[in-house]
Design an enzyme around this catalytic site. Structure first.
Site, PDB file in Angstrom:
ATOM      1  N   ARG A  91      -5.706 108.283  85.500  1.00 50.24           N
ATOM      2  CA  ARG A  91      -4.957 108.299  86.752  1.00 50.24           C
ATOM      3  C   ARG A  91      -4.458 109.701  87.106  1.00 50.24           C
ATOM      4  NH1 ARG A  91      -2.241 104.145  85.521  1.00 50.24           N
ATOM      5  NH2 ARG A  91      -3.193 102.602  86.875  1.00 50.24           N
ATOM      6  N   ARG A  95      -3.974 113.877  81.755  1.00 51.99           N
ATOM      7  CA  ARG A  95      -3.753 112.852  80.741  1.00 51.99           C
ATOM      8  C   ARG A  95      -4.424 111.550  81.149  1.00 51.99           C
ATOM      9  NH1 ARG A  95       0.306 113.902  84.023  1.00 51.99           N
ATOM     10  NH2 ARG A  95       1.733 112.293  84.810  1.00 51.99           N
ATOM     11  N   CYS A 104      -1.878  92.355  70.964  1.00 49.74           N
ATOM     12  CA  CYS A 104      -0.550  92.861  70.641  1.00 49.74           C
ATOM     13  C   CYS A 104       0.048  91.989  69.543  1.00 49.74           C
ATOM     14  CB  CYS A 104       0.362  92.827  71.865  1.00 49.74           C
ATOM     15  SG  CYS A 104      -0.195  93.842  73.256  1.00 49.74           S
ATOM     16  N   CYS A 108       4.723  90.017  75.556  1.00 55.33           N
ATOM     17  CA  CYS A 108       5.935  89.986  76.366  1.00 55.33           C
ATOM     18  C   CYS A 108       5.656  89.185  77.631  1.00 55.33           C
ATOM     19  CB  CYS A 108       6.367  91.403  76.713  1.00 55.33           C
ATOM     20  SG  CYS A 108       6.689  92.436  75.249  1.00 55.33           S
ATOM     21  N   CYS A 111       4.704  91.123  80.912  1.00 55.88           N
ATOM     22  CA  CYS A 111       3.718  92.202  80.745  1.00 55.88           C
ATOM     23  C   CYS A 111       2.858  92.386  81.996  1.00 55.88           C
ATOM     24  CB  CYS A 111       2.827  91.888  79.551  1.00 55.88           C
ATOM     25  SG  CYS A 111       1.531  93.116  79.278  1.00 55.88           S
ATOM     26  N   ARG A 113      -0.051  93.726  82.023  1.00 54.66           N
ATOM     27  CA  ARG A 113      -1.464  93.510  81.665  1.00 54.66           C
ATOM     28  C   ARG A 113      -1.666  92.114  81.066  1.00 54.66           C
ATOM     29  NH1 ARG A 113      -1.594  99.265  79.353  1.00 54.66           N
ATOM     30  NH2 ARG A 113      -2.274 100.488  81.142  1.00 54.66           N
ATOM     31  N   LYS A 316       3.377 106.528  88.550  1.00 53.96           N
ATOM     32  CA  LYS A 316       4.819 106.346  88.422  1.00 53.96           C
ATOM     33  C   LYS A 316       5.568 107.340  89.307  1.00 53.96           C
ATOM     34  CE  LYS A 316       4.729 104.872  83.563  1.00 53.96           C
ATOM     35  NZ  LYS A 316       3.286 105.126  83.321  1.00 53.96           N
TER      36      LYS A 316
END
Length: 354
Positions: A91, A95, A104, A108, A111, A113, A316
């Site tokens: 994105r 990085r 996982c 959660c 989440c 994803r 973000k």
């Protein structure tokens, strides 16, 4: 409560551990068929026993997850449109994310994803991993590789050591970052063998996912100390969650406890528009008010970036409260932490005079 020392993944396990009632099983089964469930023995033994904190809502499936709003999406932050090869989400110029696994230690319930991770989802094949590493190797603009989720610390130390050593040998990669929930939900996995694998790169950073101070149990703090003593810089990321950590007292205790354990609060995420997660989200105005309440009374070291991951993949952006209003040429009104306004003149040389 009699707790089985194994990860709970289905309705039977939830019933056996008395965390749901038989009357809930049919509806909860619908949730589990749509979104994966995993609850580790550590979570069962400690976090689900905390009364009144709301912690269990992070891990236990709820019928509320079947309520989807029109604003919610299967890909709320646009991962798919930024994935040039399997396992890579690229994105930003310097990085990218390397997602080797789709599993996982726990899933959660909020989440972003949640429809792409789970026990039935395969990670990268050996050939796909090599292709992803070749992609990183070929782009000299890259500087940082972020191993994210699925949770990269569910990989064996042997596999981690291989991946990190490959990144270490790429001269343009200066930082390797890990985003993980493992230390808070399965602290027994943090051992000297894992730390030795992480240390294969000279600049490994670990970002701990933690939302509530009660998650920082003595076994978790012991493992954080082990990581910090090994010279691995520790940061944290939290999600602002309704009726779990959406008040200044809980956030203050969380951020202070993290710092005492040598973990710098890094991100406070506004809840993403993932399907079936509306019951977890606060308003942005509420998040801004909380951050404003912390500014001043709480140490600056405790202040994370309050961020929104924009739908569609734009990345973000900080969405914290604003304190400065421009009122004229080089003139501003600035609000201090007590709410008082001050005039500030931006006295500097014109750009052309330099």
């Amino acid at each position: 409560m009699v707790v089985k020392k194994q990860t709970v993944r289905d309705v039977k396990g939830l019933l056996d551990n008395n965390v749901i009632t038989p009357g809930q099983s049919d509806e909860i089964n619908q949730v589990i068929r749509k979104f994966s469930v995993a609850i580790t023995p550590h979570v069962m033994d400690t976090l689900l026993q905390k009364e009144g904190s709301g912690l269990s809502r992070q891990f236990l499936p709820s019928v509320a997850e079947l309520d989807e709003s029109s604003a919610e999406s299967s890909d709320p932050i646009g991962d798919q449109s930024h994935s040039p090869v399997p396992g890579i989400i690229h994105r930003y110029e310097d990085r990218l994310l390397l997602n080797v696994v789709q599993t996982c230690a726990v899933y959660c319930r909020y989440c972003f994803r949640r429809e792409n991770v789970g026990s039935g989802n395969a990670g990268l094949t050996p050939s796909q991993l090599e292709h992803a590493l070749d992609y990183i190797r070929a782009d000299s603009n890259l500087w940082e590789v972020i191993l994210s989720g699925g949770d990269p610390l569910t990989l064996s130390p042997r596999r981690l050591e291989y991946i990190i050593s490959q990144l270490r040998d790429m001269a343009h990669i200066g930082i390797v970052r890990f985003h993980t929930r493992v230390p808070t939900v399965a602290p027994e996995k943090i051992n000297n063998e894992l730390i030795a694998a992480l240390k294969q790169h000279p600049a490994v950073y670990l970002v701990l996912h933690v939302n509530h101070p009660d998650e920082l149990t003595p076994p978790v703090c012991e493992k954080l100390s082990l990581l910090a003593d090994a010279g691995i810089p520790l940061l944290s990321q939290s999600v602002l969650l309704r009726n779990i950590n959406d008040n200044a007292d809980v956030l203050t205790r969380l951020f202070r406890k993290l710092l005492v354990n040598r973990v710098k609060p890094y991100y406070l995420h506004h809840g993403d528009l993932a399907k079936g997660t509306r019951h977890f989200r606060t308003s942005i105005a509420q998040g801004q008010a909380l951050m404003k309440e912390l500014r001043g009374p709480v140490s600056g070291l405790c202040q994370p970036h309050y961020v929104l991951d924009l739908p569609g993949g734009a990345g973000k952006v900080p969405i914290g409260p604003q304190y400065l209003t421009t009122t004229g040429e080089n003139t501003h009104t600035v609000e201090d932490v007590a709410g008082c306004s001050h005039c500030y003149v931006d006295d500097c040389l014109p750009v052309e005079a330099e």
